[in-house]
Design a protein around this motif. Structure first.
Motif, PDB file in Angstrom:
ATOM      1  N   LEU A   1      45.491  27.931  36.730  1.00 22.52           N
ATOM      2  CA  LEU A   1      45.232  28.841  37.839  1.00 22.52           C
ATOM      3  C   LEU A   1      45.203  30.079  37.510  1.00 22.52           C
ATOM      4  O   LEU A   1      44.345  31.010  37.931  1.00 22.52           O
ATOM      5  CB  LEU A   1      46.172  28.469  38.870  1.00 22.52           C
ATOM      6  N   ARG A   2      46.190  30.755  36.602  1.00 21.20           N
ATOM      7  CA  ARG A   2      46.223  31.873  36.116  1.00 21.20           C
ATOM      8  C   ARG A   2      44.974  32.308  35.489  1.00 21.20           C
ATOM      9  O   ARG A   2      44.504  33.615  35.675  1.00 21.20           O
ATOM     10  CB  ARG A   2      47.594  32.306  35.273  1.00 21.20           C
ATOM     11  N   THR A   3      44.745  31.583  34.760  1.00 25.09           N
ATOM     12  CA  THR A   3      43.236  32.001  33.732  1.00 25.09           C
ATOM     13  C   THR A   3      42.272  32.036  34.665  1.00 25.09           C
ATOM     14  O   THR A   3      41.292  33.061  34.492  1.00 25.09           O
ATOM     15  CB  THR A   3      43.041  30.665  32.838  1.00 25.09           C
ATOM     16  N   VAL A   4      42.203  31.157  35.533  1.00 24.86           N
ATOM     17  CA  VAL A   4      40.855  31.355  36.640  1.00 24.86           C
ATOM     18  C   VAL A   4      41.272  33.033  37.458  1.00 24.86           C
ATOM     19  O   VAL A   4      40.176  33.305  37.726  1.00 24.86           O
ATOM     20  CB  VAL A   4      41.087  30.208  37.609  1.00 24.86           C
ATOM     21  N   CYS A   5      42.357  33.011  37.895  1.00 25.81           N
ATOM     22  CA  CYS A   5      42.493  34.414  38.228  1.00 25.81           C
ATOM     23  C   CYS A   5      42.062  35.581  37.518  1.00 25.81           C
ATOM     24  O   CYS A   5      41.459  36.607  38.024  1.00 25.81           O
ATOM     25  CB  CYS A   5      44.047  34.674  38.647  1.00 25.81           C
ATOM     26  N   VAL A   6      42.427  35.453  36.096  1.00 25.33           N
ATOM     27  CA  VAL A   6      42.209  36.586  35.306  1.00 25.33           C
ATOM     28  C   VAL A   6      40.500  36.554  35.097  1.00 25.33           C
ATOM     29  O   VAL A   6      39.998  37.717  35.176  1.00 25.33           O
ATOM     30  CB  VAL A   6      42.851  36.399  33.870  1.00 25.33           C
ATOM     31  N   LEU A   7      39.775  35.378  35.018  1.00 29.20           N
ATOM     32  CA  LEU A   7      38.612  35.330  34.881  1.00 29.20           C
ATOM     33  C   LEU A   7      37.829  35.869  36.046  1.00 29.20           C
ATOM     34  O   LEU A   7      36.885  36.747  36.066  1.00 29.20           O
ATOM     35  CB  LEU A   7      38.002  34.204  34.438  1.00 29.20           C
ATOM     36  N   LEU A   8      38.313  35.653  37.245  1.00 34.82           N
ATOM     37  CA  LEU A   8      37.762  35.827  38.325  1.00 34.82           C
ATOM     38  C   LEU A   8      37.782  37.400  38.660  1.00 34.82           C
ATOM     39  O   LEU A   8      36.895  38.331  39.063  1.00 34.82           O
ATOM     40  CB  LEU A   8      38.555  35.394  39.583  1.00 34.82           C
ATOM     41  N   ALA A   9      38.998  38.015  38.358  1.00 32.59           N
ATOM     42  CA  ALA A   9      39.104  39.568  38.235  1.00 32.59           C
ATOM     43  C   ALA A   9      38.158  40.130  37.455  1.00 32.59           C
ATOM     44  O   ALA A   9      37.537  41.357  37.783  1.00 32.59           O
ATOM     45  CB  ALA A   9      40.683  40.048  37.900  1.00 32.59           C
ATOM     46  N   VAL A  10      37.710  39.824  36.073  1.00 33.31           N
ATOM     47  CA  VAL A  10      36.845  40.321  35.241  1.00 33.31           C
ATOM     48  C   VAL A  10      35.578  40.194  35.880  1.00 33.31           C
ATOM     49  O   VAL A  10      34.719  41.324  35.830  1.00 33.31           O
ATOM     50  CB  VAL A  10      37.077  39.637  33.807  1.00 33.31           C
ATOM     51  N   VAL A  11      35.296  38.910  36.517  1.00 37.56           N
ATOM     52  CA  VAL A  11      33.705  38.860  36.947  1.00 37.56           C
ATOM     53  C   VAL A  11      33.366  39.660  38.261  1.00 37.56           C
ATOM     54  O   VAL A  11      32.574  40.167  38.429  1.00 37.56           O
ATOM     55  CB  VAL A  11      33.609  37.201  37.212  1.00 37.56           C
ATOM     56  N   LEU A  12      34.661  39.764  39.040  1.00 33.75           N
ATOM     57  CA  LEU A  12      34.345  40.335  40.517  1.00 33.75           C
ATOM     58  C   LEU A  12      34.772  41.944  40.298  1.00 33.75           C
ATOM     59  O   LEU A  12      34.719  42.793  41.351  1.00 33.75           O
ATOM     60  CB  LEU A  12      35.206  39.744  41.341  1.00 33.75           C
ATOM     61  N   TRP A  13      35.327  42.729  39.152  1.00 28.07           N
ATOM     62  CA  TRP A  13      35.583  44.001  39.301  1.00 28.07           C
ATOM     63  C   TRP A  13      34.541  44.860  39.597  1.00 28.07           C
ATOM     64  O   TRP A  13      34.859  45.560  40.414  1.00 28.07           O
ATOM     65  CB  TRP A  13      35.838  44.308  37.796  1.00 28.07           C
TER      66      TRP A  13
END
Length: 109
Positions: A34-46
């Motif tokens: 879930l943390r990995t998904v959060c990091v990827l989501l933060a990068v994609v949605l920045w």
């Protein structure tokens, strides 16, 4: 009740240590995924949705702390097992001489 009449129940027994470790590892892996998904989501949605990216970043920062707390939570306590010591209901319980305390039977003079 004799020794052969005693019945032991194991329905309240703890899970085995290997099952406990396996469930802790599973919870930790799920949290880190879930943390990995959060990091990827933060990068994609920045550049797309900055507010959601900040929320995902906060989740990515806080999740390891909670993942470790959850994974290191102690084993569950075994529920209280019923006693195998039975007092027949017709036996009166006395606290002591005359039922007032102490350990001996009362004597009449």
């Amino acid at each position: 009740m004799g020794k052969s009449d005693e019945v032991f129940r194991i329905t309240g027994a703890r899970t085995s240590l290997s099952d406990d470790v396996r469930s802790r590892q599973r919870r930790y892996v799920i949290s880190m995924s879930l943390r990995t998904v959060c990091v990827l989501l933060a990068v994609v949605l920045w550049d797309v949705q900055r507010l959601v990216a900040y929320g995902a970043l906060v989740g990515a920062v806080l999740l390891p702390y909670f993942a470790v707390l959850i994974a290191n939570a102690g084993r569950e306590r075994a529920p209280g097992l019923p006693s195998t010591f039975a007092v027949p209901p017709e036996t009166p319980l006395m606290l002591g001489p005359g039922g007032t305390g102490g350990g001996g039977a009362s004597k009449e003079s």
